[in-house]
Design an enzyme around this catalytic site. Structure first.
Site, PDB file in Angstrom:
ATOM      1  N   ARG A   1      11.403  -2.562  11.115  1.00  0.00           N
ATOM      2  CA  ARG A   1      11.194  -2.106  11.741  1.00  0.00           C
ATOM      3  C   ARG A   1       9.925  -2.955  13.361  1.00  0.00           C
ATOM      4  O   ARG A   1      10.046  -4.282  13.212  1.00  0.00           O
ATOM      5  CB  ARG A   1       9.249  -1.691  11.511  1.00  0.00           C
ATOM      6  CG  ARG A   1       9.135  -0.286  10.695  1.00  0.00           C
ATOM      7  CD  ARG A   1       7.823  -0.031   9.755  1.00  0.00           C
ATOM      8  NE  ARG A   1       6.135  -0.534  10.291  1.00  0.00           N
ATOM      9  CZ  ARG A   1       5.372  -0.567  10.028  1.00  0.00           C
ATOM     10  NH1 ARG A   1       5.471  -0.543   8.748  1.00  0.00           N
ATOM     11  NH2 ARG A   1       4.641  -0.605   9.857  1.00  0.00           N
TER      12      ARG A   1
ATOM     13  N   LYS B   1       0.987  -0.977  -0.339  1.00  0.00           N
ATOM     14  CA  LYS B   1       0.218   0.019   0.674  1.00  0.00           C
ATOM     15  C   LYS B   1       0.871   1.317   0.110  1.00  0.00           C
ATOM     16  O   LYS B   1       0.969   2.377  -0.703  1.00  0.00           O
ATOM     17  CB  LYS B   1      -0.765   0.161   1.377  1.00  0.00           C
ATOM     18  CG  LYS B   1      -1.672  -1.130   1.317  1.00  0.00           C
ATOM     19  CD  LYS B   1      -2.828  -0.872   2.681  1.00  0.00           C
ATOM     20  CE  LYS B   1      -1.840  -0.745   4.203  1.00  0.00           C
ATOM     21  NZ  LYS B   1      -1.080  -2.398   4.821  1.00  0.00           N
TER      22      LYS B   1
ATOM     23  N   ARG C   1      11.283  -5.842   4.780  1.00  0.00           N
ATOM     24  CA  ARG C   1      10.798  -4.321   4.738  1.00  0.00           C
ATOM     25  C   ARG C   1      12.204  -3.911   5.623  1.00  0.00           C
ATOM     26  O   ARG C   1      12.631  -4.481   6.069  1.00  0.00           O
ATOM     27  CB  ARG C   1       9.803  -4.335   5.083  1.00  0.00           C
ATOM     28  CG  ARG C   1       9.213  -3.090   5.479  1.00  0.00           C
ATOM     29  CD  ARG C   1       8.134  -2.388   4.662  1.00  0.00           C
ATOM     30  NE  ARG C   1       7.266  -3.061   6.183  1.00  0.00           N
ATOM     31  CZ  ARG C   1       5.767  -2.421   6.199  1.00  0.00           C
ATOM     32  NH1 ARG C   1       5.295  -1.403   5.213  1.00  0.00           N
ATOM     33  NH2 ARG C   1       5.603  -2.874   6.998  1.00  0.00           N
TER      34      ARG C   1
ATOM     35  N   ARG D   1      -8.905   1.276   9.020  1.00  0.00           N
ATOM     36  CA  ARG D   1      -8.583   0.342   9.309  1.00  0.00           C
ATOM     37  C   ARG D   1      -9.420  -0.934   9.705  1.00  0.00           C
ATOM     38  O   ARG D   1     -10.038  -1.692  10.294  1.00  0.00           O
ATOM     39  CB  ARG D   1      -7.089   0.437   9.656  1.00  0.00           C
ATOM     40  CG  ARG D   1      -6.030  -0.866   9.124  1.00  0.00           C
ATOM     41  CD  ARG D   1      -5.320  -0.323  10.368  1.00  0.00           C
ATOM     42  NE  ARG D   1      -3.576  -1.551   9.673  1.00  0.00           N
ATOM     43  CZ  ARG D   1      -2.671  -0.599   8.970  1.00  0.00           C
ATOM     44  NH1 ARG D   1      -3.070   0.838   9.090  1.00  0.00           N
ATOM     45  NH2 ARG D   1      -1.588  -1.357   9.273  1.00  0.00           N
TER      46      ARG D   1
ATOM     47  N   ARG E   1      -0.295  -9.556  13.539  1.00  0.00           N
ATOM     48  CA  ARG E   1      -1.229  -8.173  12.646  1.00  0.00           C
ATOM     49  C   ARG E   1      -2.164  -8.947  11.333  1.00  0.00           C
ATOM     50  O   ARG E   1      -2.845  -8.215  11.104  1.00  0.00           O
ATOM     51  CB  ARG E   1       0.146  -7.592  11.907  1.00  0.00           C
ATOM     52  CG  ARG E   1       0.564  -6.233  13.346  1.00  0.00           C
ATOM     53  CD  ARG E   1       1.634  -5.720  12.845  1.00  0.00           C
ATOM     54  NE  ARG E   1       1.674  -4.780  11.236  1.00  0.00           N
ATOM     55  CZ  ARG E   1       2.943  -4.785  10.645  1.00  0.00           C
ATOM     56  NH1 ARG E   1       3.512  -4.749  10.663  1.00  0.00           N
ATOM     57  NH2 ARG E   1       2.460  -3.327   9.557  1.00  0.00           N
TER      58      ARG E   1
HETATM   59  P1  ADP Z   1       2.548  -1.802   3.692  1.00  0.00           P
HETATM   60  O1  ADP Z   1       2.809  -0.107   3.127  1.00  0.00           O
HETATM   61  O2  ADP Z   1       0.925  -2.173   2.915  1.00  0.00           O
HETATM   62  O3  ADP Z   1       1.994  -2.690   4.819  1.00  0.00           O
HETATM   63  P2  ADP Z   1       4.988  -2.043   1.594  1.00  0.00           P
HETATM   64  O4  ADP Z   1       4.258  -0.100   0.639  1.00  0.00           O
HETATM   65  O5  ADP Z   1       5.601  -1.316   2.902  1.00  0.00           O
HETATM   66  O6  ADP Z   1       3.647  -2.285   2.625  1.00  0.00           O
HETATM   67  O7  ADP Z   1       5.499  -2.957   0.958  1.00  0.00           O
HETATM   68  C1  ADP Z   1       6.023  -4.206   1.842  1.00  0.00           C
HETATM   69  C2  ADP Z   1       7.651  -4.651   1.883  1.00  0.00           C
HETATM   70  O8  ADP Z   1       7.022  -5.541   0.643  1.00  0.00           O
HETATM   71  C3  ADP Z   1       8.763  -3.443   1.192  1.00  0.00           C
HETATM   72  O9  ADP Z   1       9.589  -3.871   1.763  1.00  0.00           O
HETATM   73  C4  ADP Z   1       8.363  -3.202  -0.234  1.00  0.00           C
HETATM   74  O10 ADP Z   1       9.865  -2.288  -0.736  1.00  0.00           O
HETATM   75  C5  ADP Z   1       8.228  -4.622  -0.563  1.00  0.00           C
HETATM   76  N1  ADP Z   1       7.188  -4.511  -1.956  1.00  0.00           N
HETATM   77  C6  ADP Z   1       6.682  -3.667  -2.085  1.00  0.00           C
HETATM   78  N2  ADP Z   1       5.837  -3.753  -3.273  1.00  0.00           N
HETATM   79  C7  ADP Z   1       5.899  -4.605  -3.382  1.00  0.00           C
HETATM   80  C8  ADP Z   1       6.630  -6.035  -4.751  1.00  0.00           C
HETATM   81  N3  ADP Z   1       5.241  -5.350  -5.725  1.00  0.00           N
HETATM   82  N4  ADP Z   1       6.874  -6.940  -4.277  1.00  0.00           N
HETATM   83  C9  ADP Z   1       7.616  -7.373  -4.103  1.00  0.00           C
HETATM   84  N5  ADP Z   1       8.119  -6.311  -3.081  1.00  0.00           N
HETATM   85  C10 ADP Z   1       7.260  -5.140  -2.471  1.00  0.00           C
HETATM   86  P1  AMP Z   2       1.356   0.892   9.447  1.00  0.00           P
HETATM   87  O1  AMP Z   2       2.322   1.481   9.027  1.00  0.00           O
HETATM   88  O2  AMP Z   2      -0.038   1.046   8.384  1.00  0.00           O
HETATM   89  O3  AMP Z   2       1.849  -0.699   9.190  1.00  0.00           O
HETATM   90  O4  AMP Z   2       0.569   0.835  10.616  1.00  0.00           O
HETATM   91  C1  AMP Z   2       1.446   0.505  11.698  1.00  0.00           C
HETATM   92  C2  AMP Z   2       0.773   0.013  12.530  1.00  0.00           C
HETATM   93  O5  AMP Z   2       0.304   1.540  13.939  1.00  0.00           O
HETATM   94  C3  AMP Z   2      -0.400  -0.520  12.515  1.00  0.00           C
HETATM   95  O6  AMP Z   2      -0.021  -1.944  13.176  1.00  0.00           O
HETATM   96  C4  AMP Z   2      -1.125  -0.071  13.952  1.00  0.00           C
HETATM   97  O7  AMP Z   2      -0.856  -0.625  15.278  1.00  0.00           O
HETATM   98  C5  AMP Z   2      -1.447   0.893  13.444  1.00  0.00           C
HETATM   99  N1  AMP Z   2      -2.146   1.848  12.860  1.00  0.00           N
HETATM  100  C6  AMP Z   2      -1.823   2.269  11.097  1.00  0.00           C
HETATM  101  N2  AMP Z   2      -3.387   2.920  11.213  1.00  0.00           N
HETATM  102  C7  AMP Z   2      -3.925   2.619  11.658  1.00  0.00           C
HETATM  103  C8  AMP Z   2      -5.332   2.753  11.796  1.00  0.00           C
HETATM  104  N3  AMP Z   2      -5.778   3.235  10.821  1.00  0.00           N
HETATM  105  N4  AMP Z   2      -6.723   2.267  12.782  1.00  0.00           N
HETATM  106  C9  AMP Z   2      -5.694   2.210  13.972  1.00  0.00           C
HETATM  107  N5  AMP Z   2      -3.905   1.758  13.711  1.00  0.00           N
HETATM  108  C10 AMP Z   2      -3.656   1.818  12.638  1.00  0.00           C
END
Ligand code: ADP
Ligand code: AMP
Length: 213
Positions: free
Chosen positions: A160, A13, A127, A88, A171
């Site tokens: 992280r 995302k 990541r 969420r 999660r």
């Molecule tokens: P989210 O915001 O949904 O938690 P991220 O955008 O941070 O996810 O992506 C999660 C991990 O996967 C990161 O390390 C990112 O660099 C990697 N990633 C994102 N898109 C792709 C893809 N299409 N193919 C492979 N790895 C990806």
């Molecule tokens: P993210 O960076 O989107 O993966 O979010 C990391 C963490 O932040 C999540 O696992 C939740 O604990 C908290 N968080 C982020 N966005 C929300 C949301 N909209 N509602 C509740 N918790 C959130």
């Protein structure tokens, strides 16, 4: 244009939201990034949010909704935004919908970046995040130019705390129980678009721009 990114943690995302924000010149708003910035700065909000985040739980709706509504009321959001990680829960989606309704406004697209659970744990352990500028990398798929260093701002990259496998599992459970029902919610409103998030990030982006253009 007002866009919501849906999908499991690690679906991509944030990666896609940043590219959308750049292409369409709208702000990228990540509630997770807002919480992490607060944790880094040692604020009361950060301290409270951290207790939930470290356990893989959601931060309570009251707290999250307030932060998000304050953010989208800012001037730079007048022409739209891309929300990443919000809503969420169904109550969060309802509050957002009601607030927009009051302004005669609405969300245009909810984009579900679909990635099966099997792929997620692997992605999350690779990541690496920059806690200074919010950039994200993947040690195999999207590596930084210099290992452990952010290409954009030169800060140190970290795994992280909530990306450790045991927390990722929790999660994912929380995602299925509390966030996945939003797919139905936005399907009913005729704005849900699903893209295959297992593709290369450029192909995922091409699928998204085909929808938005
Ligand atoms: P989210 O915001 O949904 O938690 P991220 O955008 O941070 O996810 O992506 C999660 C991990 O996967 C990161 O390390 C990112 O660099 C990697 N990633 C994102 N898109 C792709 C893809 N299409 N193919 C492979 N790895 C990806
Ligand atoms: P993210 O960076 O989107 O993966 O979010 C990391 C963490 O932040 C999540 O696992 C939740 O604990 C908290 N968080 C982020 N966005 C929300 C949301 N909209 N509602 C509740 N918790 C959130």
């Amino acid at each position: 244009m007002k866009i919501i990114m849906l999908g499991a943690p690690g679906a991509g995302k944030g990666t896609q939201a940043k590219m959308i924000a750049e292409k369409y010149s709208i702000p990228h708003i990540s509630t997770g990034d807002i919480f992490r910035a607060n944790i880094k700065n040692g604020t009361e909000l950060g301290k409270e949010a951290k207790t939930y985040m470290d356990q893989g739980k959601l931060v309570p709706d009251e707290l999250t909704v307030k932060i998000l509504l304050d953010r989208v009321a800012a001037d730079d959001c007048k022409n739209g935004y891309v929300l990443d990680g919000f809503p969420r829960t169904i109550p969060q989606a309802e509050v957002l919908e009601n607030e927009l309704n009051k302004l005669g406004d609405k969300i245009d697209y909810a984009i579900d970046v679909n990635v099966p659970d099997e792929n997620i744990i692997k992605r999350m352990s690779g990541r690496r995040a920059c806690l200074s500028c919010g950039a994200t990398y993947h040690i195999e798929h999207i590596p930084p130019k210099k290992e452990g260093v952010c290409d954009k701002c030169g800060s140190e990259l970290v795994l992280r705390d909530d990306d450790k496998p045991e927390t990722v599992k929790k999660r994912l459970d929380v995602y299925h129980a509390q966030t996945q029902p939003l797919i139905e919610f936005y399907t009913e409103r005729n704005i849900l678009k699903t893209v295959d998030g297992t593709q290369d990030m450029k192909d995922v982006f091409a699928a998204i721009t085909a929808i938005l253009d």
